[in-house]
Design an enzyme around this catalytic site. Sequence first.
Site, PDB file in Angstrom:
ATOM      1  N   HIS A 232       0.858  -1.187   0.000  1.00 36.06           N
ATOM      2  CA  HIS A 232       0.000   0.000   0.000  1.00 36.06           C
ATOM      3  C   HIS A 232       0.895   1.238   0.000  1.00 36.06           C
ATOM      4  O   HIS A 232       2.093   1.138   0.269  1.00 36.06           O
ATOM      5  CB  HIS A 232      -0.891   0.029   1.254  1.00 36.06           C
ATOM      6  CG  HIS A 232      -0.100   0.161   2.530  1.00 36.06           C
ATOM      7  ND1 HIS A 232       0.501  -0.911   3.153  1.00 36.06           N
ATOM      8  CD2 HIS A 232       0.217   1.244   3.295  1.00 36.06           C
ATOM      9  CE1 HIS A 232       1.142  -0.501   4.232  1.00 36.06           C
ATOM     10  NE2 HIS A 232       0.995   0.816   4.346  1.00 36.06           N
ATOM     11  N   ASP A 234       0.864   5.127   1.900  1.00 43.08           N
ATOM     12  CA  ASP A 234       0.166   5.788   2.997  1.00 43.08           C
ATOM     13  C   ASP A 234      -0.564   7.019   2.453  1.00 43.08           C
ATOM     14  O   ASP A 234      -0.111   7.641   1.489  1.00 43.08           O
ATOM     15  CB  ASP A 234       1.154   6.191   4.095  1.00 43.08           C
ATOM     16  CG  ASP A 234       1.759   4.969   4.790  1.00 43.08           C
ATOM     17  OD1 ASP A 234       1.193   3.867   4.679  1.00 43.08           O
ATOM     18  OD2 ASP A 234       2.808   5.119   5.441  1.00 43.08           O
ATOM     19  N   HIS A 289       4.841   0.064  -0.110  1.00 44.49           N
ATOM     20  CA  HIS A 289       5.580  -0.739   0.875  1.00 44.49           C
ATOM     21  C   HIS A 289       4.683  -1.815   1.456  1.00 44.49           C
ATOM     22  O   HIS A 289       3.453  -1.748   1.336  1.00 44.49           O
ATOM     23  CB  HIS A 289       6.166   0.162   1.974  1.00 44.49           C
ATOM     24  CG  HIS A 289       5.165   1.031   2.665  1.00 44.49           C
ATOM     25  ND1 HIS A 289       4.582   2.134   2.086  1.00 44.49           N
ATOM     26  CD2 HIS A 289       4.609   0.952   3.902  1.00 44.49           C
ATOM     27  CE1 HIS A 289       3.745   2.699   2.917  1.00 44.49           C
ATOM     28  NE2 HIS A 289       3.732   1.994   4.041  1.00 44.49           N
ATOM     29  N   ARG A 299       7.595  -9.191  15.274  1.00 42.06           N
ATOM     30  CA  ARG A 299       8.042  -7.860  14.868  1.00 42.06           C
ATOM     31  C   ARG A 299       7.028  -6.819  15.334  1.00 42.06           C
ATOM     32  O   ARG A 299       5.812  -7.062  15.288  1.00 42.06           O
ATOM     33  CB  ARG A 299       8.189  -7.845  13.347  1.00 42.06           C
ATOM     34  CG  ARG A 299       8.547  -6.518  12.776  1.00 42.06           C
ATOM     35  CD  ARG A 299       9.082  -6.632  11.343  1.00 42.06           C
ATOM     36  NE  ARG A 299       9.483  -5.321  10.926  1.00 42.06           N
ATOM     37  CZ  ARG A 299       8.653  -4.440  10.374  1.00 42.06           C
ATOM     38  NH1 ARG A 299       7.412  -4.764  10.100  1.00 42.06           N
ATOM     39  NH2 ARG A 299       9.078  -3.228  10.075  1.00 42.06           N
TER      40      ARG A 299
HETATM   41  C1  LIG Z   1      -4.969   8.021   8.907  1.00 43.63           C
HETATM   42  C2  LIG Z   1      -4.975   6.767   8.473  1.00 43.63           C
HETATM   43  C3  LIG Z   1      -4.000   6.272   7.519  1.00 43.63           C
HETATM   44  C4  LIG Z   1      -4.315   4.783   7.484  1.00 43.63           C
HETATM   45  C5  LIG Z   1      -5.778   4.729   7.691  1.00 43.63           C
HETATM   46  C6  LIG Z   1      -5.923   5.660   8.863  1.00 43.63           C
HETATM   47  O1  LIG Z   1      -7.229   5.995   8.967  1.00 43.63           O
HETATM   48  C7  LIG Z   1      -5.404   5.023  10.156  1.00 43.63           C
HETATM   49  C8  LIG Z   1      -4.513   3.856   9.881  1.00 43.63           C
HETATM   50  C9  LIG Z   1      -3.623   4.056   8.658  1.00 43.63           C
HETATM   51  C10 LIG Z   1      -3.220   2.717   8.085  1.00 43.63           C
HETATM   52  C11 LIG Z   1      -2.030   2.076   8.780  1.00 43.63           C
HETATM   53  C12 LIG Z   1      -1.767   0.706   8.113  1.00 43.63           C
HETATM   54  C13 LIG Z   1      -1.720   0.829   6.596  1.00 43.63           C
HETATM   55  C14 LIG Z   1      -2.927   1.651   6.088  1.00 43.63           C
HETATM   56  C15 LIG Z   1      -2.990   1.664   4.564  1.00 43.63           C
HETATM   57  C16 LIG Z   1      -4.157   1.128   6.789  1.00 43.63           C
HETATM   58  O2  LIG Z   1      -4.880   0.228   6.428  1.00 43.63           O
HETATM   59  O3  LIG Z   1      -4.336   1.814   7.968  1.00 43.63           O
HETATM   60  C17 LIG Z   1      -2.834   3.044   6.671  1.00 43.63           C
HETATM   61  C18 LIG Z   1      -3.905   4.040   6.221  1.00 43.63           C
HETATM   62  C19 LIG Z   1      -3.440   4.958   5.123  1.00 43.63           C
HETATM   63  O4  LIG Z   1      -2.340   5.512   5.162  1.00 43.63           O
HETATM   64  O5  LIG Z   1      -4.206   5.128   4.181  1.00 43.63           O
HETATM   65  O1  LIG Z   2       5.265  -2.491   9.852  1.00 42.43           O
HETATM   66  C1  LIG Z   2       5.789  -1.879   8.941  1.00 42.43           C
HETATM   67  O2  LIG Z   2       6.978  -1.895   8.706  1.00 42.43           O
HETATM   68  C2  LIG Z   2       4.908  -1.086   8.000  1.00 42.43           C
HETATM   69  C3  LIG Z   2       3.720  -0.461   8.660  1.00 42.43           C
HETATM   70  C4  LIG Z   2       2.954   0.410   7.726  1.00 42.43           C
HETATM   71  O3  LIG Z   2       3.208   0.442   6.565  1.00 42.43           O
HETATM   72  C5  LIG Z   2       1.865   1.246   8.249  1.00 42.43           C
HETATM   73  O4  LIG Z   2       1.504   1.151   9.434  1.00 42.43           O
HETATM   74  O5  LIG Z   2       1.335   2.046   7.442  1.00 42.43           O
HETATM   75 FE   LIG Z   3       2.202   2.110   5.549  1.00 40.89          FE
END
Ligand SMILES: C=C1C[C@]23C[C@@]1(O)CC[C@H]2[C@@]12CCC[C@@](C)(C(=O)O1)[C@H]2[C@@H]3C(=O)O
Ligand SMILES: O=C(O)CCC(=O)C(=O)O
Ligand SMILES: [Fe+2]
Length: 358
Positions: A232, A234, A289, A299
Amino acid sequence: MPTMLTDVFRGHPIHLPHSHQPDFTSLPELPDSYTWTSKDDPLFTAPLSPQAAVENIPLIDLNHPDAANQIGHACRTWGAFQIANHGVPLELLQGIEFLTGSLFQLPVQRKLKAARSDTGFAGYGVARISSFFNKKMWSEGFTITGSPLNNFRKLWPKFHLNYCDIVEQYEEQMQKLASKLMWLSLKSLGVSEGDIKWATVSSDLNWAQSALQLNHYPVCPEPDRAMGLAPHTDSTLLTILYQNNTAGLQVFRDDLGWVTVPPVPGSLVVNVGDLFHILSNGLFKSVIHRARVNQIRSRLSVAFLWGPRSDTKISPVPKLVSPDESPLYRSVTWTEYLRTKATHFNKALSMIRNHREE
Ligand SMILES: C=C1C[C@]23C[C@@]1(O)CC[C@H]2[C@@]12CCC[C@@](C)(C(=O)O1)[C@H]2[C@@H]3C(=O)O
Ligand SMILES: O=C(O)CCC(=O)C(=O)O
Ligand SMILES: [Fe+2]
């Protein structure tokens, strides 16, 4: 009243069955529902870069006089870099790692007391992106935004105040660092504070907001067939990631394939997110990533997800758009973008792209 991050998914429910989370430690082999192939994710079997030992995301010393240019170069080529001499005290990094480890060690029934609801933002659960994949990810997460007090009280009836304190101190340090990194990288493009009105330098940094994502990747019986966190980008401006001393984070480069980011004790990983890609008119890459898992050590990672206030429209900095072309993207708030991403996942960026006439 602008939408706070807590309200972003109100009216946009995602049903993710957190309560079906297995007790990872008791599984001797990988269940079929956790077994990934390239049918589940086209990048699953993309090559691991054989050059990873020589070609890796740069480790940048923030005290180096040329740090701004090094960061700018890393944002353009990789969309990610590691930083040393970042000024965040080591004890605080150890503190947030301890908190994260303690949280995920709690019995599953206790963690579920603080489960994220279908329309909620904060709490315990599987990764939000899970709904876009047929297979499950070998991980569990906990999202924090604003005060974690209510959730932490459910997790640790006695010690929640100490843990709240760590989160507050960690967020304060991360906010300062994220803003410094944003301005250093923009400086490398010739963009200065006068060019971006919404991000005025004020000591309280109230033009920005953030979330913390705690991740746990348990030991896995068949790591080669499992996925910790699927590929994905961010949705942030920048993400600052702390990883414990176990490798697992990988970044993708079209020309190299997957490159593992080695843990460097005391350093932090920085990812360019989609909003920074938009702001830079496509010059900075938002990096794809993922997290892989392993058979020996569990981890932990802590992602500081950083973006603008909810009422701020992000659009390409005019200075970075050539006069005879339209900006690459139309303007969007973080809230609008998170909702687009929650519906369209990796097509979100292309949905706000301005299509240029050839
Ligand atoms: C602000 C945010 C970015 C995120 C979705 C969220 O609402 C909170 C969690 C974030 C996260 C972390 C893991 C990877 C990710 C793609 C997800 O599923 O939740 C990211 C989201 C993002 O960056 O789009
Ligand atoms: O665990 C990791 O190294 C990646 C975590 C991540 O990509 C995320 O929280 O958006
Ligand atoms: Fe991420």
